[in-house]
Design a protein around this motif. Structure first.
Motif, PDB file in Angstrom:
ATOM      1  N   GLU A 197       0.823  -1.210   0.000  1.00  0.00           N
ATOM      2  CA  GLU A 197       0.000   0.000   0.000  1.00  0.00           C
ATOM      3  C   GLU A 197       0.858   1.260   0.000  1.00  0.00           C
ATOM      4  OE1 GLU A 197      -0.334  -2.563   2.128  1.00  0.00           O
ATOM      5  OE2 GLU A 197      -2.221  -2.441   3.221  1.00  0.00           O
ATOM      6  N   GLY A 359      -8.702   4.225  14.981  1.00  0.00           N
ATOM      7  CA  GLY A 359      -9.929   3.458  14.836  1.00  0.00           C
ATOM      8  C   GLY A 359     -10.245   3.049  13.413  1.00  0.00           C
ATOM      9  N   ALA A 360      -9.833   3.844  12.443  1.00  0.00           N
ATOM     10  CA  ALA A 360     -10.301   3.600  11.072  1.00  0.00           C
ATOM     11  C   ALA A 360      -9.178   3.604  10.044  1.00  0.00           C
ATOM     12  CB  ALA A 360     -11.356   4.637  10.697  1.00  0.00           C
ATOM     13  N   LEU A 362      -6.628   4.534   7.264  1.00  0.00           N
ATOM     14  CA  LEU A 362      -6.736   5.564   6.230  1.00  0.00           C
ATOM     15  C   LEU A 362      -8.188   5.926   5.915  1.00  0.00           C
ATOM     16  CD1 LEU A 362      -3.960   4.636   3.647  1.00  0.00           C
ATOM     17  CD2 LEU A 362      -3.975   6.527   5.279  1.00  0.00           C
ATOM     18  N   PHE A 363      -9.137   5.062   6.324  1.00  0.00           N
ATOM     19  CA  PHE A 363     -10.540   5.392   6.094  1.00  0.00           C
ATOM     20  C   PHE A 363     -10.935   6.657   6.851  1.00  0.00           C
ATOM     21  CE2 PHE A 363     -10.249   0.961   5.037  1.00  0.00           C
ATOM     22  CZ  PHE A 363     -11.055   0.844   3.919  1.00  0.00           C
ATOM     23  N   ALA A 366     -11.115   9.485   4.432  1.00  0.00           N
ATOM     24  CA  ALA A 366     -11.896   9.424   3.196  1.00  0.00           C
ATOM     25  C   ALA A 366     -12.841  10.616   3.073  1.00  0.00           C
ATOM     26  CB  ALA A 366     -12.661   8.101   3.123  1.00  0.00           C
ATOM     27  N   GLU A 367     -13.514  10.960   4.158  1.00  0.00           N
ATOM     28  CA  GLU A 367     -14.482  12.056   4.109  1.00  0.00           C
ATOM     29  C   GLU A 367     -13.880  13.376   4.588  1.00  0.00           C
ATOM     30  OE1 GLU A 367     -17.723  12.068   3.164  1.00  0.00           O
ATOM     31  OE2 GLU A 367     -17.746   9.969   2.554  1.00  0.00           O
TER      32      GLU A 367
ATOM     33  N   LEU B  51     -17.201  -0.545  -0.976  1.00  0.00           N
ATOM     34  CA  LEU B  51     -16.516  -1.703  -0.405  1.00  0.00           C
ATOM     35  C   LEU B  51     -17.339  -2.968  -0.591  1.00  0.00           C
ATOM     36  CD1 LEU B  51     -14.988  -0.446   2.952  1.00  0.00           C
ATOM     37  CD2 LEU B  51     -13.994  -0.511   0.658  1.00  0.00           C
ATOM     38  N   MET B  55     -14.083  -3.725   6.156  1.00  0.00           N
ATOM     39  CA  MET B  55     -12.640  -3.545   6.317  1.00  0.00           C
ATOM     40  C   MET B  55     -12.324  -3.326   7.789  1.00  0.00           C
ATOM     41  SD  MET B  55     -10.816  -3.997   3.658  1.00  0.00           S
ATOM     42  CE  MET B  55      -9.291  -3.267   4.249  1.00  0.00           C
ATOM     43  N   SER B 145     -14.245  -2.643  11.572  1.00  0.00           N
ATOM     44  CA  SER B 145     -14.051  -1.449  12.408  1.00  0.00           C
ATOM     45  C   SER B 145     -13.604  -0.244  11.581  1.00  0.00           C
ATOM     46  CB  SER B 145     -13.031  -1.732  13.513  1.00  0.00           C
ATOM     47  OG  SER B 145     -11.774  -2.068  12.943  1.00  0.00           O
ATOM     48  N   HIS B 146     -12.934  -0.464  10.469  1.00  0.00           N
ATOM     49  CA  HIS B 146     -12.516   0.669   9.635  1.00  0.00           C
ATOM     50  C   HIS B 146     -13.672   1.167   8.775  1.00  0.00           C
ATOM     51  CE1 HIS B 146      -8.016  -0.709   9.781  1.00  0.00           C
ATOM     52  NE2 HIS B 146      -8.514  -0.414  10.969  1.00  0.00           N
ATOM     53  N   ALA B 147     -14.401   0.236   8.195  1.00  0.00           N
ATOM     54  CA  ALA B 147     -15.534   0.621   7.341  1.00  0.00           C
ATOM     55  C   ALA B 147     -16.387  -0.622   7.090  1.00  0.00           C
ATOM     56  CB  ALA B 147     -15.030   1.194   6.013  1.00  0.00           C
ATOM     57  N   ILE B 152     -19.618   3.534   0.738  1.00  0.00           N
ATOM     58  CA  ILE B 152     -19.017   4.264  -0.384  1.00  0.00           C
ATOM     59  C   ILE B 152     -17.909   5.126   0.209  1.00  0.00           C
ATOM     60  CG2 ILE B 152     -19.371   6.001  -2.155  1.00  0.00           C
ATOM     61  CD1 ILE B 152     -22.190   4.916  -2.483  1.00  0.00           C
ATOM     62  N   VAL B 153     -16.701   4.779  -0.132  1.00  0.00           N
ATOM     63  CA  VAL B 153     -15.556   5.382   0.534  1.00  0.00           C
ATOM     64  C   VAL B 153     -15.055   6.596  -0.252  1.00  0.00           C
ATOM     65  CG1 VAL B 153     -13.236   4.958   1.357  1.00  0.00           C
ATOM     66  CG2 VAL B 153     -14.948   3.170   1.525  1.00  0.00           C
ATOM     67  N   LEU B 154     -15.011   6.465  -1.558  1.00  0.00           N
ATOM     68  CA  LEU B 154     -14.606   7.573  -2.424  1.00  0.00           C
ATOM     69  C   LEU B 154     -15.671   7.699  -3.516  1.00  0.00           C
ATOM     70  CD1 LEU B 154     -10.810   6.658  -2.829  1.00  0.00           C
ATOM     71  CD2 LEU B 154     -11.822   8.284  -1.211  1.00  0.00           C
ATOM     72  N   LEU B 167      -5.204   3.769   0.393  1.00  0.00           N
ATOM     73  CA  LEU B 167      -6.542   3.262   0.718  1.00  0.00           C
ATOM     74  C   LEU B 167      -7.000   2.260  -0.340  1.00  0.00           C
ATOM     75  CD1 LEU B 167      -8.878   3.768   2.757  1.00  0.00           C
ATOM     76  CD2 LEU B 167      -9.781   5.403   1.129  1.00  0.00           C
ATOM     77  N   SER B 170      -5.137  -0.870  -0.002  1.00  0.00           N
ATOM     78  CA  SER B 170      -5.430  -1.635   1.216  1.00  0.00           C
ATOM     79  C   SER B 170      -6.761  -2.381   1.101  1.00  0.00           C
ATOM     80  CB  SER B 170      -5.428  -0.726   2.440  1.00  0.00           C
ATOM     81  OG  SER B 170      -6.541   0.133   2.428  1.00  0.00           O
ATOM     82  N   VAL B 171      -7.626  -1.986   0.177  1.00  0.00           N
ATOM     83  CA  VAL B 171      -8.851  -2.763  -0.017  1.00  0.00           C
ATOM     84  C   VAL B 171      -8.689  -3.723  -1.191  1.00  0.00           C
ATOM     85  CG1 VAL B 171     -10.272  -0.968   0.996  1.00  0.00           C
ATOM     86  CG2 VAL B 171     -10.031  -1.051  -1.490  1.00  0.00           C
TER      87      VAL B 171
END
Lengths: 403, 403
Positions: A197, A359-360, A362-363, A366-367, B51, B55, B145-147, B152-154, B167, B170-171
């Motif tokens: 990554e 906790g998240a 790189l997520f 995202a926002e 996703l 994740m 826990s991440h998502a 919808i992340v991006l 990101l 990593s997915v």
């Protein structure tokens, strides 16, 4: 579990400020380089652009047309059309009653001080009729009207904007001295298959900061291979992602102790606290970054990116526009570590956290519209507190491109 | 001078809005393309990133260490060290009293729910002692826990930020669909030696807007050569700089009347009013831009750039962040034309004009932080009026790079 840390430098990590101070001692701007105008967009100027001559250097036509003497058009009207012959020759003074055809940008012929747009031109015309008086200077760009000789038009340290390529070309520059692109080698270290990554992410961050990444990332495992990859780098700086910690498979610091010197290991930042600085025996600086992507990013932004920017003669500070605003909600942070906290801008202009890297990963970004940096001495920011946001480029809010 | 214009379309130029409306009919987004993650930085996403799985998809270790069952550490203390054996095998459930070595990112072995950092590891160790109880989930990244799955992340239309490469990787994405780079051909037209200020400037503007410039600019003179250069372009769009006017040497519109169709010629903008839109018989859109650099820039920013951005599926609006502020001094503009007026931000946040393109050409922008657009219906802005500033990237205010 019994504790006797393998690497005691992480027990008391350095403050970010002290770590940056050390980093600065090992990184200074490389020599500037000349690039052609066509390759100068986005580069950082190494010198002020000072005009040798006034611009324009002499009176010149602003439009295509007939250059003539305004004085000789006095009295012209539809009832009293004044004929102008087309003069011949280049440098000669236009005789009374004559005009000369000029193209926009041509120097004004001697004896002329105005240009009349040519909108009718019979094929065999030898004379034209002026039917209204023309003011002196009409459609003429006067010498020095754009900028005087000696003016500093662009300054050292500024990034060249697209239209400034036109400006540089218009003052006759073919090339320009710019800050160099430091050559950066990325090494991905880890057990088994090192996380990949970080390669594209680091490359994009480095390019944003003006560096040039050399080759695809080296992927290496084990102390000897890490050291070999670092020492073989034909670069101004090496970034090693992965293996920066003190766990079982973390060999980067050990590799650097054998291949050179570890200058610092452990910085009071979160995430990314296992980052460090080393150098090879030949003096090549090596930045050790964690392998977990969020930690790698934070260690790059707060620490490693500074080295890239310093080598490239750029402002060493974060390369984001800043916004002073207030926090809409409390921002939590742990005392004793400088933290990068992703935030979103609300419609009222205040910002709120979007999530934590802990906790998240790189997520959390995202926002986010950017991030705030909570200093080591603080436990966070209460709601309503003033804060500085480092802003990412704006995203389109409404636009949904057509299919 | 007698007036019988050669090109009557310029007598009543179209409003910018109408011109943009026509332009939009001839330019729509090209198909998206797949690029590898390493090539995705700065590209515009063609699809939402949704996703497929949560994740992380399963609980995984957040650090290197010994994975074990937290329940089995109850009662551990320095006075009551609990021994853990290192279990063998991969997918097997860890038997009671056993732990398994894991690296950060490894899935948690069945039967374990916490990770203890390994900071001591005797070479021949078969057992480790836990001296304090561990909470369930400690040093574990819990599934989802991440998502969550389906998040919808991006979003489509967003430009990929450097860290978003991490990101995406990593997915598990190897490639991503992005809006295309429209292929743009630059033609410099004019008499004698066409102005070459415009080539590098247009190239940099086009690249900023997501276009890919094909080859060095063609430099051509005369109607037939202009038409030939345009029709030979292997591109999605042609930009012709120079020769857009109605003067003697202005052949671009005439060339396009012979080689296709002039859709519009003359736009109520200043400078840049001789800009126009044409297309070849094969339907290739051709933007006609003035040759004077400031006029060329304005015609690009207000008109041609929109075509580049539309073909590339980007927001068609100007690609600058905006700032709502007030005018510190009157901004003068002529009624009947949309004008681009360079401005400087003052310390109090208000803006003032830095000069006019008419008076200083591109030098008017040298000290500018951005520009305002004064609409056709307005004679300018009085001091103290609200205005929208289109901002160039910030310049370092203080920094003077080291030698």
């Amino acid at each position: 579990m019994r504790r006797s840390p393998r690497d005691t430098t992480l027990v008391r990590p350095l403050s970010l400020e002290k770590a940056q101070g050390l980093l600065d001692r090992f990184t200074s701007a490389l020599p500037s380089e000349l690039v052609t105008i066509a390759n100068a967009s986005g580069r950082v100027l190494a010198d002020d652009l000072r005009l040798e001559a006034a611009m324009p250097p002499a009176d010149r036509a602003a439009v295509d047309g007939l250059a003539l003497s305004a004085r000789e058009t006095v009295g012209a009207s539809a009832y009293n059309p004044l004929p102008f012959r087309l003069g011949l020759g280049g440098a000669l003074r236009a005789p009374a009653g004559q005009g000369k055809l000029v193209a926009a940008g041509d120097p004004m012929p001697a004896g002329t001080d105005a240009v009349v747009r040519l909108e009718e031109m019979p094929d065999a015309a030898a004379a034209l009729e002026v039917i209204e008086p023309v003011a002196k200077g009409e459609n003429v760009e006067a010498a020095g009207s754009h900028a005087p000789a000696g003016a500093i038009v662009l300054r050292r340290g500024w990034r060249v904007r697209p239209h400034e390529l036109g400006l540089l070309a218009s003052v006759g520059r073919k090339s320009v001295a710019v800050m160099p692109r430091p050559r950066i080698r990325i090494v991905l270290a880890g057990r088994g298959s090192p996380r990949d990554e970080n390669g594209p992410m680091l490359q994009a961050c480095i390019e944003r900061d003006g560096g040039a990444v050399r080759g695809p990332p080296a992927r290496v495992e084990g102390r000897a291979a890490i050291a070999a990859a670092i020492c073989a780098a034909a670069a101004d700086l090496v970034l090693v992602a992965g293996g920066s910690g003190t766990g079982l498979g973390d060999e980067t610091a050990a590799a650097m102790r054998e291949a050179g010197e570890v200058v610092l290991h452990g910085i009071a930042i979160a995430p990314g606290g296992t980052a460090g600085l080393a150098r090879t025996r030949l003096g090549l600086p090596v930045l050790m970054l964690p392998g977990a992507p969020a930690a790698c990013l934070c260690a790059y932004e707060l620490f490693a990116g500074r080295a890239v920017r310093r080598l490239g003669g750029r402002d060493p500070g974060l390369p984001f526009p800043t916004l002073r605003t207030t926090t809409a909600r409390k921002i939590v942070s742990s005392i004793g570590r400088t933290e990068m906290v992703p935030v979103r801008r609300r419609d009222d202009g205040a910002v709120e956290p979007t999530g934590s890297f802990a906790g998240a990963a790189l997520f959390a970004l995202a926002e986010a519209d950017g991030f705030v940096i909570v200093p080591q001495s603080s436990e966070g920011c209460p709601a309503g507190a003033a804060c500085t946001v480092y802003l990412y480029p704006e995203r389109p809010k409404e636009h949904r491109p057509e299919a």
